[in-house]
Design a protein around this motif. Structure first.
Motif, PDB file in Angstrom:
ATOM      1  N   LEU A   1      32.062  40.908  33.336  1.00 13.93           N
ATOM      2  CA  LEU A   1      30.605  40.739  33.282  1.00 13.93           C
ATOM      3  C   LEU A   1      30.009  40.699  34.683  1.00 13.93           C
ATOM      4  O   LEU A   1      28.923  41.246  34.924  1.00 13.93           O
ATOM      5  CB  LEU A   1      30.264  39.461  32.509  1.00 13.93           C
ATOM      6  N   PHE A   2      30.726  40.055  35.609  1.00 12.91           N
ATOM      7  CA  PHE A   2      30.269  40.048  36.997  1.00 12.91           C
ATOM      8  C   PHE A   2      30.207  41.477  37.550  1.00 12.91           C
ATOM      9  O   PHE A   2      29.241  41.860  38.217  1.00 12.91           O
ATOM     10  CB  PHE A   2      31.206  39.206  37.861  1.00 12.91           C
ATOM     11  N   ALA A   3      31.267  42.248  37.289  1.00 10.64           N
ATOM     12  CA  ALA A   3      31.313  43.616  37.809  1.00 10.64           C
ATOM     13  C   ALA A   3      30.180  44.457  37.223  1.00 10.64           C
ATOM     14  O   ALA A   3      29.545  45.263  37.924  1.00 10.64           O
ATOM     15  CB  ALA A   3      32.670  44.249  37.485  1.00 10.64           C
ATOM     16  N   GLN A   4      29.917  44.275  35.952  1.00 14.40           N
ATOM     17  CA  GLN A   4      28.816  45.011  35.324  1.00 14.40           C
ATOM     18  C   GLN A   4      27.474  44.639  35.955  1.00 14.40           C
ATOM     19  O   GLN A   4      26.669  45.519  36.279  1.00 14.40           O
ATOM     20  CB  GLN A   4      28.807  44.692  33.824  1.00 14.40           C
ATOM     21  N   ALA A   5      27.247  43.343  36.159  1.00 18.48           N
ATOM     22  CA  ALA A   5      25.995  42.902  36.772  1.00 18.48           C
ATOM     23  C   ALA A   5      25.897  43.365  38.223  1.00 18.48           C
ATOM     24  O   ALA A   5      24.813  43.724  38.701  1.00 18.48           O
ATOM     25  CB  ALA A   5      25.888  41.383  36.688  1.00 18.48           C
ATOM     26  N   ALA A   6      27.034  43.376  38.928  1.00 15.20           N
ATOM     27  CA  ALA A   6      27.014  43.822  40.328  1.00 15.20           C
ATOM     28  C   ALA A   6      26.650  45.302  40.417  1.00 15.20           C
ATOM     29  O   ALA A   6      25.904  45.712  41.328  1.00 15.20           O
ATOM     30  CB  ALA A   6      28.376  43.563  40.974  1.00 15.20           C
TER      31      ALA A   6
ATOM     32  N   ALA B   1      33.567  47.428  41.877  1.00 22.10           N
ATOM     33  CA  ALA B   1      35.025  47.282  41.925  1.00 22.10           C
ATOM     34  C   ALA B   1      35.473  46.753  43.273  1.00 22.10           C
ATOM     35  O   ALA B   1      36.393  45.920  43.365  1.00 22.10           O
ATOM     36  CB  ALA B   1      35.680  48.630  41.642  1.00 22.10           C
ATOM     37  N   ARG B   2      34.811  47.217  44.327  1.00 24.77           N
ATOM     38  CA  ARG B   2      35.194  46.811  45.678  1.00 24.77           C
ATOM     39  C   ARG B   2      34.891  45.336  45.935  1.00 24.77           C
ATOM     40  O   ARG B   2      35.699  44.615  46.522  1.00 24.77           O
ATOM     41  CB  ARG B   2      34.431  47.685  46.673  1.00 24.77           C
ATOM     42  N   LEU B   3      33.737  44.867  45.471  1.00 26.06           N
ATOM     43  CA  LEU B   3      33.312  43.510  45.802  1.00 26.06           C
ATOM     44  C   LEU B   3      33.759  42.474  44.786  1.00 26.06           C
ATOM     45  O   LEU B   3      33.961  41.306  45.136  1.00 26.06           O
ATOM     46  CB  LEU B   3      31.780  43.461  45.924  1.00 26.06           C
ATOM     47  N   VAL B   4      33.895  42.852  43.530  1.00 30.93           N
ATOM     48  CA  VAL B   4      34.182  41.871  42.482  1.00 30.93           C
ATOM     49  C   VAL B   4      35.649  41.925  42.051  1.00 30.93           C
ATOM     50  O   VAL B   4      36.313  40.885  41.956  1.00 30.93           O
ATOM     51  CB  VAL B   4      33.261  42.105  41.257  1.00 30.93           C
ATOM     52  N   LEU B   5      36.164  43.119  41.790  1.00 26.11           N
ATOM     53  CA  LEU B   5      37.510  43.238  41.222  1.00 26.11           C
ATOM     54  C   LEU B   5      38.604  43.135  42.281  1.00 26.11           C
ATOM     55  O   LEU B   5      39.623  42.472  42.059  1.00 26.11           O
ATOM     56  CB  LEU B   5      37.643  44.559  40.460  1.00 26.11           C
TER      57      LEU B   5
END
Length: 557
Positions: free
Chosen positions: A196-201, A223-227
């Motif tokens: 959900l964080f990645a989607q919002a980012a 993907a770079r910042l969250v995953l």
């Protein structure tokens, strides 16, 4: 495959901008490592949003709200006092030294974040010095971005001013969601919250660029910042494509839609590549060793114990001030204030002047002490351990002793050889004294393993009796050829060692067996089972690897 110092700050600054666009959906960020880069980001945050700093040793009344004692006493009725979470509602809570935040406070912040009654963002300032010093997973899992600033240098990076709101950006389509989910699965991330964080980012980045539809670049940024910072494993190697039959390529050329089913695969691969490029080099090393940790139980010190008089103050609790326990006067008055009107009505004309305090209102102070951690090294100095390997073990022990001295823990050293065990170094913090003991440690002779275990148990019992927490580290190949009474004989020596190991296991002292033989031997693994200890074969390990193993074992105690 890794980031430079410049891109680290650029990514952290971008993460901050995305968080400011969607604070409720992204939760906040972890900023690890003090320095000018982190100070610059905090200044940018303070210039844009309302920021409150979490005080050290904050209690429940200050955090969640309670009773304004002075105003209540003056007014003769209960006057509520807002808490810090009320004050920060709609803003950002800055948590200094988040790696040392008590678990109880971390839990209350996580609960407040989940309830959403008083929405706020979290910025966790992580000053941890190693992989075992990290913010509570309860909080780290509730923020989208984990930025390890390290040696990052601040710059004057700017972002578009004509950005959109998050609501103006359309949700991700199925192919984009599938690509993010596949990337998370490849990197070993199983948390739905992270997806959900990645989607919002991704949506926030599209809003930052003024676009209403999410593009591939937005997914790569997510993907770079969250995953990437949450990766727990590396993706499997890509298999080389096999040569296709001569007629197949012509068929595909005639029918370009024949590969339509696999059209999402290239998008996923590109997103995975973007995530891999952002994985920190130290994380890669830890992943290669299978030692990546997703949380922390503490700094590796001794066990926590409650105290009546000294130590870290805890929240007051109901109780009687006796047996050395101190009265928490302010907390007692706060507990009594809400009941004053009711008690006066019950007492009627017989009610005395002043505050009516009952036994149930009494609160007492509590403190918490952290016991000292004592590492007891029990080294096989016999000929069977091989002199060359013993010299390497000596070097490793010196490194571990140096680290133990830095962490203010204590060290003891026992060597067993010939026909007995000898305590070369009682528990101490003196690194010089320990190094001298190691330099004079003799080698050769028989292997009285039972005597070594008995000596280690005696030292550990003494350490535990004075309130400290022992960790026994055996450096041995597990062989034994001298019995507990000093007589030779492998059969009886093994029986005595087995009995001594079972006796130590019954005490509950944590232990670690480092198999230092050139090839791992079943005797050492059997010894670890009897001790209920962790077993770690380290035939080719250097001193640094041994030190990390001991540190990780100490954290888990």
């Amino acid at each position: 495959m890794n980031q430079g110092a410049d891109t680290v700050f650029a990514d952290a600054a971008l993460a901050l901008e995305l968080f400011l666009i969607a604070p409720r959906q992204l939760g906040g960020l972890v900023l690890r490592g003090p320095g000018p880069a982190r100070d610059t980001l905090i200044e940018r945050l303070a210039a844009t949003a309302m920021v409150r700093r979490l005080p050290a040793h904050v209690d429940d009344d200050r955090l969640l709200g309670g009773i304004d004692l002075a105003a209540s006493l003056a007014a003769g009725r209960t006057i509520p006092q807002p808490g810090l979470l009320d004050e920060v509602s709609g803003g950002v809570l800055l948590v200094p030294m988040a790696e040392r935040l008590p678990a109880a406070i971390a839990g209350r912040l996580a609960q407040a974040r989940d309830s959403g009654a008083r929405p706020f963002g979290l910025v966790l300032l992580d000053d941890g010095q190693g992989p075992d010093e990290m913010p509570s997973p309860a909080l780290a899992d509730r923020v989208a971005f984990l930025a390890d600033l390290g040696f990052a240098r601040p710059d004057e990076s700017t972002f578009p001013a004509d950005r959109l709101t998050l609501a103006a950006v359309a949700p991700l389509d199925d192919s984009a969601l599938a690509a993010l989910a596949e990337t998370a699965a490849v990197l070993g991330i199983d948390s739905t919250r992270v997806l959900l964080f990645a989607q919002a980012a991704a949506r926030a980045h599209a809003a930052l660029q003024g676009r209403r539809l999410v593009a591939e670049n937005d997914l790569q940024i997510a993907a770079r910042l969250v995953l990437a910072p949450r990766a727990t494993r590396m993706p499997p190697p890509v298999e080389e494509p096999q040569e296709e039959p001569a007629g197949q390529s012509s068929d595909q050329a005639e029918n370009p839609n024949s590969d339509e089913q696999g059209s999402s695969q290239p998008l996923t691969e590109r997103i995975i590549d973007a995530a891999l490029a952002a994985i920190p080099p130290d994380l890669l090393a830890r992943l290669a060793q299978g030692a990546a940790r997703r949380g922390s139980k503490g700094s590796g010190g001794g066990q926590r114990a409650k105290s009546k008089l000294r130590g870290k103050p805890l929240a007051a609790r109901p109780g009687m001030p006796r047996g050395g326990v101190r009265l928490a006067l302010i907390d007692t008055l706060r507990a009594a204030v809400p009941w004053q009107a009711l008690r006066r009505r019950e007492a009627g004309e017989r009610a005395p002047e002043g505050m009516l305090v009952r036994k149930s209102d009494l609160r007492v102070r509590r403190f918490e002490n952290r016991a000292a951690a004592v590492t007891v090294f029990c080294v096989d100095a016999s000929g069977s351990a091989a002199m060359a390997r013993l010299a390497e073990a000596k070097g490793a022990v010196e490194l571990m002793l140096a680290q133990a001295y830095v962490t203010r823990s204590e060290v003891a050293l026992i060597a067993f050889r010939d026909s007995a065990a000898q305590v070369l170094l009682p528990p101490t913090r003196s690194l010089t004294r320990a190094q001298n003991a190691l330099a004079s440690m003799p080698g050769g002779g028989g292997t009285p393993l039972a005597a070594g275990i008995a000596a280690a148990r005696a030292v550990a019992d003494a350490v535990a009796a004075r309130g400290s927490t022992p960790l026994i580290v055996f450096l041995t190949d597990g062989s034994a050829n001298v019995a507990a009474d000093g007589s030779p004989g492998r059969a009886r020596a093994r029986e005595d060692a087995e009995a001594a190991a079972r006796g130590m296991a019954a005490t509950g002292h944590p232990a670690l067996v480092l198999d230092i033989a050139p090839r791992p031997r079943p005797e050492a693994e059997a010894l670890a089972r009897s001790l209920h200890a962790r077993y770690l074969p380290m035939p080719m390990a250097d001193g640094a690897a041994m030190r990390r193993a001991v540190e990780l074992a100490r954290v888990g105690t």
